[in-house]
Motif scaffolding. Structure first.
Motif: not given
Lengths: 269, 333
Positions: A65-66, A125-130, A186-192, A216-219
């Protein structure tokens, strides 16, 4: 010269104008929120089972989610460029430039309105995530901090996109060009997926990619990194909040003055 | 009477292309100046410089006595601009558009709303006031655009091709609005490629071509400069035109103008009805092809043709003749 209070009141008028469009064209919101919902559901259920390398104690939904938040708000910011190009094409920027208004208000009002759109899509998105198993495991203050880091970073990207819009001048081209650049970033990252699976060169890029640090900060701030998770090697990821804020400050310091300067001289053709 | 607009030796280049090669203008307060010229002549560049959107390379420009280059902010609060494209926000209603522009002119909330209401009424948009501008017709958008430029009661109004792209009925309506404004004492600089438009609305005219002023004066002065009369024919078959030109050439006082596409022929002549009678006698045998004949005074299209060697609505790039030297016409400078 215009005073600060005049700049503020002009910016409010422009922000209001931009938000009225959101109200009149509900499709904007629908599409701004539909694709992140789709991403959440697709990644959670299609890739979720196959993506390995996650430490024990964390579900893919919490990891994911983050990352989706980060990708979506960065993409959300590209709308700034397309909208500015659209205003240029339609002669609205000419009109604004012929008025005795602040020279920065059009850009401030645009970026603020787009940040507002990002708030809406993050909420959806947060609601969907929950619903699909994402949880906030931290304090309220930390959670708010997590959302703020995402939004502030995206706000800076908006100013970069404002410059692109003023230079490129064709909304469709701005849209496509930014997709080509931003999609890989956004893909060459730790996003997914965890960075541990990346080949070396890509991994170094990903470690220093600010999209990784904002993710990562958000995580961390949402408590989606379980205790015992191995400490990252790169400084950028050891201090993700600081590193993200440094990038944010740098982007703003460069692109706010550059965009305002361009705005002052630009003209539709 | 003082000048509301004063331009001296204005120059502007875009790369290797000279948009303005030294333009002088003076518009007395309360009058309407028609700035005429074909596409690419430099009309819009003049307007953009005067409205602070563009910096000239050289020259001086004053609006309402204020230097446009030194104090652009003061100029902006005294002018209104309606550009070539109706610059209205299509998602805002007519009322919201006007209110927004009023606020940005720093009129304050109440006054902005009052002015918005007044102007919507005056421009026949009151019924559409609460509809998004997206739903407006082209003519309505232009009217809304002009209303927006009037919201702060500007002393000087710039109208850049205000009727381009409008259907004939909307154009007539727009002319009435502009004439009305001029009657109210607003100084107006109007650019147009329609000579009839300038003839109807402007007190004085300046004709520019390729960045230079090639003539100035009132409509009558410009017409007098061309002089004489025009003998005009419209035919059903363009193939008949060359033969007709040869038969009529002895009557012409200047080069006949043949427009094959429109199947028209225009011949400058001197004299009145007797020339017409003589022409018809010479054309005996060709009269089957002719469906319209007339003798008329020159209009501004003829003026333009005579001054520049190409018609007003031609693409200037397509005309390969050298631009005519500036011709003083005892004008209003």
């Amino acid at each position: 010269m215009t005073s600060l209070s005049e700049t503020l009141s002009d910016s409010v008028v422009i922000t209001k104008r931009n938000l009225i469009k959101v109200k009149r064209v509900p499709d904007l919101i629908v599409f701004a929120t539909l694709s992140p919902i789709m991403f959440v559901v697709l990644f959670r259920y299609v890739f979720g089972g196959a993506i390995g390398g996650l430490p024990p104690g964390i579900s893919y939904a919490e990891f994911l989610l983050p990352g989706i938040f980060a990708q979506t708000v960065v993409f959300g910011s590209t709308i700034t460029g397309a909208s500015i190009a659209d205003d240029l094409q339609k002669g609205l920027i000419d009109r604004f430039r012929s008025l005795p208004m602040s020279r920065s208000a059009v850009l401030v009002g645009r970026t603020v309105a787009d940040a507002g759109l990002n708030v809406i899509s993050i909420a959806v998105m947060a609601l969907t995530g929950l619903l699909v198993g994402w949880r906030i495991n931290s304090s309220l203050g930390e959670a708010i901090g997590g959302f703020l880091v995402l939004l502030v970073f995206a706000y800076a990207i908006s100013w970069l996109m404002a410059m692109v819009g003023l230079l490129v001048r064709t909304p469709e081209v701005v849209q496509n060009a930014s997709f080509i650049v931003i999609f890989p970033i956004t893909f060459i990252a730790n996003t997914f997926v965890p960075l541990e699976t990346f080949p070396a060169v890509l991994r170094t890029f990903a470690e220093w990619n600010p999209v990784s640090s904002v993710t990562l900060a958000a995580r961390e701030l949402f408590g989606n990194v379980p205790p015992g998770y191995p400490e990252p090697e790169a400084w950028s990821l050891q201090n993700p909040v600081l590193y993200t804020l440094l990038w944010t400050a740098l982007i703003l310091a460069v692109f706010v003055p550059v965009s305002v300067r361009l705005y002052k001289r630009t003209a539709s053709r | 009477m003082s000048n509301a607009i004063l331009v001296e030796e204005l120059q502007k280049r875009f790369g290797s292309n000279t948009a303005l090669a030294g333009v002088d203008l003076a518009v007395p307060e309360g009058s309407v100046l028609g700035l005429l010229g074909p596409n690419g002549a430099g009309k819009t560049t003049v307007v953009r410089i005067l409205t602070t959107l563009l910096q000239p390379d050289a020259g001086r420009a004053e609006v309402a006595g204020i230097d446009v280059l030194r104090e652009p902010d003061r100029v902006r609060s005294l002018i209104g601009l309606t550009g070539q494209y109706a610059a209205v926000d299509e998602y805002l209603t007519g009322f919201e558009n006007l209110e927004m522009v009023g606020r940005l002119y720093r009129l304050g909330k109440r006054e902005s709303r009052e002015r918005a209401g007044e102007l919507l009424e005056r421009f026949d948009l009151a019924d559409a006031a609460n509809r998004p501008a997206k739903t407006y017709s082209g003519g309505m958008r232009r009217r809304l655009d002009i209303a927006a430029s009037l919201i702060a009661r500007p002393r000087v109004l710039f109208l850049d091709e205000p009727t381009t792209g409008l259907d004939p009925r909307s154009r007539l309506g727009m002319w009435e609005f502009i004439a009305d404004l001029a009657g109210g004492g607003t100084t107006i600089l109007l650019t147009t490629q329609y000579l009839e438009e300038a003839d109807r609305l402007a007190d004085g005219m300046v004709v520019i071509d390729r960045g230079r002023v090639i003539a100035r004066g009132t409509a009558d002065e410009l017409k007098a400069q061309v002089g004489g009369q025009r003998l005009e024919f419209a035919v059903t078959d363009a193939g008949a035109l060359p033969a007709m030109v040869e038969l009529l050439r002895p009557l012409a006082v200047d080069e006949p103008h043949v427009d094959e596409q429109a199947r028209r022929l225009s011949i400058p002549v001197s004299g009145g009805a007797e020339v017409l009678a003589e022409a018809l006698r010479r054309l005996d045998g060709h009269t089957a092809d002719i469906f319209d004949v007339g003798l008329r005074r020159p209009d501004l299209d003829d003026v333009f043709l005579a001054l520049t060697g190409h018609a007003a609505e031609d693409d200037p790039a397509a005309a390969d003749k050298t631009p005519a030297e500036p011709v003083p016409v005892g004008g209003t400078r």
